[in-house]
Design a protein around this motif. Structure first.
Motif, PDB file in Angstrom:
ATOM      1  N   ASP A 195       0.992  -1.265   0.046  1.00 56.77           N
ATOM      2  CA  ASP A 195       0.070  -0.028   0.046  1.00 56.77           C
ATOM      3  C   ASP A 195       0.935   1.322  -0.023  1.00 56.77           C
ATOM      4  OD1 ASP A 195      -2.605  -1.439   0.380  1.00 56.77           O
ATOM      5  OD2 ASP A 195      -1.680  -1.914   2.223  1.00 56.77           O
ATOM      6  N   ARG A 196       2.022   1.214   0.528  1.00 51.98           N
ATOM      7  CA  ARG A 196       2.920   2.171   0.465  1.00 51.98           C
ATOM      8  C   ARG A 196       3.830   2.574  -0.625  1.00 51.98           C
ATOM      9  NH1 ARG A 196       4.723   2.531   7.022  1.00 51.98           N
ATOM     10  NH2 ARG A 196       2.831   2.673   7.959  1.00 51.98           N
ATOM     11  N   HIS A 197       3.985   3.881  -0.987  1.00 49.44           N
ATOM     12  CA  HIS A 197       4.751   4.243  -2.282  1.00 49.44           C
ATOM     13  C   HIS A 197       6.154   4.264  -1.662  1.00 49.44           C
ATOM     14  CE1 HIS A 197       1.675   3.684  -5.262  1.00 49.44           C
ATOM     15  NE2 HIS A 197       0.861   4.273  -4.249  1.00 49.44           N
ATOM     16  N   LEU A 198       7.377   3.765  -2.088  1.00 47.46           N
ATOM     17  CA  LEU A 198       8.490   3.918  -1.572  1.00 47.46           C
ATOM     18  C   LEU A 198       9.363   3.834  -2.859  1.00 47.46           C
ATOM     19  CD1 LEU A 198      10.781   4.491   0.473  1.00 47.46           C
ATOM     20  CD2 LEU A 198      10.860   2.013   0.782  1.00 47.46           C
ATOM     21  N   VAL A 199      10.195   4.813  -3.026  1.00 48.77           N
ATOM     22  CA  VAL A 199      11.319   4.465  -4.102  1.00 48.77           C
ATOM     23  C   VAL A 199      12.666   4.850  -3.537  1.00 48.77           C
ATOM     24  CG1 VAL A 199      12.218   5.573  -6.532  1.00 48.77           C
ATOM     25  CG2 VAL A 199       9.825   5.467  -5.995  1.00 48.77           C
ATOM     26  N   VAL A 200      13.741   3.980  -3.691  1.00 48.76           N
ATOM     27  CA  VAL A 200      14.909   4.072  -3.062  1.00 48.76           C
ATOM     28  C   VAL A 200      15.730   4.201  -4.389  1.00 48.76           C
ATOM     29  CG1 VAL A 200      16.687   2.893  -1.500  1.00 48.76           C
ATOM     30  CG2 VAL A 200      14.285   2.618  -1.001  1.00 48.76           C
ATOM     31  N   ALA A 201      16.693   5.122  -4.346  1.00 49.39           N
ATOM     32  CA  ALA A 201      17.238   5.407  -5.757  1.00 49.39           C
ATOM     33  C   ALA A 201      18.708   5.840  -5.302  1.00 49.39           C
ATOM     34  CB  ALA A 201      16.473   6.821  -6.203  1.00 49.39           C
ATOM     35  N   GLY A 202      19.288   5.681  -6.445  1.00 50.69           N
ATOM     36  CA  GLY A 202      20.841   6.152  -6.280  1.00 50.69           C
ATOM     37  C   GLY A 202      21.787   5.477  -6.986  1.00 50.69           C
ATOM     38  N   ASP A 203      22.934   5.627  -6.629  1.00 48.98           N
ATOM     39  CA  ASP A 203      24.096   4.995  -6.894  1.00 48.98           C
ATOM     40  C   ASP A 203      24.532   3.972  -6.178  1.00 48.98           C
ATOM     41  OD1 ASP A 203      26.651   4.238  -8.013  1.00 48.98           O
ATOM     42  OD2 ASP A 203      27.570   6.337  -8.058  1.00 48.98           O
ATOM     43  N   PHE A 204      24.332   2.678  -6.549  1.00 49.21           N
ATOM     44  CA  PHE A 204      24.695   1.523  -5.701  1.00 49.21           C
ATOM     45  C   PHE A 204      25.988   0.712  -5.943  1.00 49.21           C
ATOM     46  CE2 PHE A 204      20.170   2.135  -5.400  1.00 49.21           C
ATOM     47  CZ  PHE A 204      19.731   1.803  -4.452  1.00 49.21           C
ATOM     48  N   ASN A 205      26.880   1.604  -7.036  1.00 54.02           N
ATOM     49  CA  ASN A 205      28.118   1.472  -7.147  1.00 54.02           C
ATOM     50  C   ASN A 205      28.190  -0.422  -7.813  1.00 54.02           C
ATOM     51  OD1 ASN A 205      30.405   3.119  -7.710  1.00 54.02           O
ATOM     52  ND2 ASN A 205      29.574   4.048  -5.609  1.00 54.02           N
ATOM     53  N   ASP A 206      27.215  -1.004  -8.205  1.00 58.98           N
ATOM     54  CA  ASP A 206      27.197  -2.202  -8.441  1.00 58.98           C
ATOM     55  C   ASP A 206      25.899  -2.622  -9.471  1.00 58.98           C
ATOM     56  OD1 ASP A 206      28.955  -4.408  -8.917  1.00 58.98           O
ATOM     57  OD2 ASP A 206      29.351  -4.854  -6.530  1.00 58.98           O
ATOM     58  N   GLU A 207      26.156  -3.567 -10.074  1.00 63.36           N
ATOM     59  CA  GLU A 207      25.008  -4.021 -11.251  1.00 63.36           C
ATOM     60  C   GLU A 207      24.206  -5.146 -10.494  1.00 63.36           C
ATOM     61  OE1 GLU A 207      27.033  -4.431 -15.420  1.00 63.36           O
ATOM     62  OE2 GLU A 207      28.642  -5.209 -14.149  1.00 63.36           O
ATOM     63  N   PRO A 208      22.849  -4.860 -11.348  1.00 68.79           N
ATOM     64  CA  PRO A 208      21.600  -5.600 -10.696  1.00 68.79           C
ATOM     65  C   PRO A 208      21.866  -6.948 -10.126  1.00 68.79           C
ATOM     66  CG  PRO A 208      21.211  -4.577 -12.912  1.00 68.79           C
ATOM     67  CD  PRO A 208      22.675  -4.339 -12.711  1.00 68.79           C
ATOM     68  N   GLN A 209      22.737  -7.785 -10.698  1.00 71.36           N
ATOM     69  CA  GLN A 209      23.093  -9.254  -9.961  1.00 71.36           C
ATOM     70  C   GLN A 209      24.235  -9.253  -9.030  1.00 71.36           C
ATOM     71  OE1 GLN A 209      20.638 -11.468 -10.596  1.00 71.36           O
ATOM     72  NE2 GLN A 209      19.824 -10.111 -11.916  1.00 71.36           N
ATOM     73  N   ALA A 210      24.709  -8.141  -8.578  1.00 71.36           N
ATOM     74  CA  ALA A 210      25.653  -8.234  -7.520  1.00 71.36           C
ATOM     75  C   ALA A 210      25.187  -8.270  -6.159  1.00 71.36           C
ATOM     76  CB  ALA A 210      26.439  -6.881  -7.376  1.00 71.36           C
ATOM     77  N   ALA A 211      25.764  -8.947  -5.498  1.00 65.25           N
ATOM     78  CA  ALA A 211      25.369  -9.338  -4.031  1.00 65.25           C
ATOM     79  C   ALA A 211      25.067  -8.317  -3.229  1.00 65.25           C
ATOM     80  CB  ALA A 211      26.287 -10.345  -3.396  1.00 65.25           C
ATOM     81  N   THR A 212      25.748  -7.184  -3.411  1.00 64.99           N
ATOM     82  CA  THR A 212      25.405  -5.957  -2.609  1.00 64.99           C
ATOM     83  C   THR A 212      24.135  -5.304  -2.900  1.00 64.99           C
ATOM     84  OG1 THR A 212      26.765  -4.620  -3.994  1.00 64.99           O
ATOM     85  CG2 THR A 212      27.731  -5.625  -2.038  1.00 64.99           C
TER      86      THR A 212
END
Length: 316
Positions: A195-212
């Motif tokens: 029900d809640r709208h949340l967007v976590v955005a930014g530079d994660f310094n790794d690609e989608p499948q990276a463990a972090t």
């Protein structure tokens, strides 16, 4: 409603040591950033690598009178890059988080076993009000860089042993910061992600499948594009969905590192937000992204960012 995230690359005012050496280059860069954000028709943009308050104010002013923003107060010296959020929607509240979860505070970050207690850059949260009155929580983050630095502010190791150790320290740090961001997201979701709208955005310094990067998602099993995506289950209230699969394949990168495109800037959304996403994409502030390497000051006089702007549209 359109939301984006952009690492604007060392947006410092001239004379601060990291940004452009000339005022004219700084002004050209600010104008280019503002023009790209405007062309993307964004309502909210999470930004990273803002160097100082004056630079943030300059970008806000360049966007026009209906834009406002919040700038992080949690960052490290001497490289004082910080996160921020710019929006032309009403701001209903803000907060910031940097604490590493207590059970991870013993993670070593150097040869002296210095414990990690806080994120290098704060995770800044702003709640905005969409045109229909819906509240949307947006968090901007910038996790530990893959660039390895050594004692004495060196970027070259003395030997292979030092290189390997400090690569591990950087990875430990990014992983611990990812856990901290996930904990902050858990707090904002409070088990109500359907029900809640949340967007976590930014530079994660790794690609989608990276463990972090995967740590941010929470419970696995229903990622976008998988058979479980539209199959409701108990994890949906806690999940964050990476919008990367929605980006057209030919533009699914946000930086070019040593000639190879990589997607390291991400938009994660709650299940409620995932249901109303209509598209995602990337765009650059210049003609094309320049390939970068490991010299932090090599591009200080470039009027363009070395990252692409990542955007998404929500049917609110």
């Amino acid at each position: 409603m359109r939301i984006g995230t952009w690492n604007v690359e060392n947006l410092f005012t001239p004379g601060t040591g990291y940004g452009p050496t000339e005022r004219s280059v700084f002004e050209e860069k600010v104008a280019g950033l503002a023009a790209t954000i405007t062309a993307a028709e964004l309502d909210v943009v999470a930004v990273q690598e803002i160097g100082d308050e004056e630079a943030f104010t300059a970008l806000t002013d360049a966007l026009g009178g209906d834009w406002a923003g919040e700038l992080s107060v949690m960052f490290q010296t001497p490289h004082t890059i910080r996160t921020g959020i710019l929006t032309r929607l009403p701001i209903a509240g803000s907060s910031e988080h940097s604490l590493i979860p207590p059970r991870l505070q013993g993670v070593p970050i150097d040869d002296e076993s210095t414990p990690l207690t806080a994120m290098g850059r704060g995770a800044l949260h702003v709640r905005v009000t969409a045109p229909d009155g819906t509240g949307v929580d947006v968090v901007t983050v910038h996790l530990k860089s893959k660039l390895i630095s050594y004692p004495g502010r060196r970027f070259t190791p003395r030997d292979e042993g030092e290189r390997a150790r400090f690569a591990a320290y950087a990875l430990y740090r990014r992983a611990a910061e990812a856990v901290a961001v996930r904990a902050f997201a858990d707090e904002l979701l409070d088990g109500a992600g359907n029900d809640r709208h949340l967007v976590v955005a930014g530079d994660f310094n790794d690609e989608p499948q990276a463990a972090t990067t995967q740590i941010i998602q929470g419970p696995t099993g229903s990622e976008i594009g998988t058979p479980g995506e539209e199959r409701p289950d108990q994890g949906d209230a806690h999940r964050l969905f990476n919008l990367a699969p929605l980006i057209p394949e030919d533009e699914r990168f946000s930086r070019v590192y040593r000639g190879r495109g990589e997607l390291i800037d991400h938009l994660f959304v709650s299940n409620a937000s995932r249901k109303i996403v209509t598209e995602a994409g990337t765009r650059t502030g210049g003609e094309s992204l320049e390939s970068v390497a490991d010299t932090p000051t090599a591009r200080r006089d470039s009027p363009f960012s070395d990252h692409a702007l990542v955007t998404a549209t929500f049917n609110l």
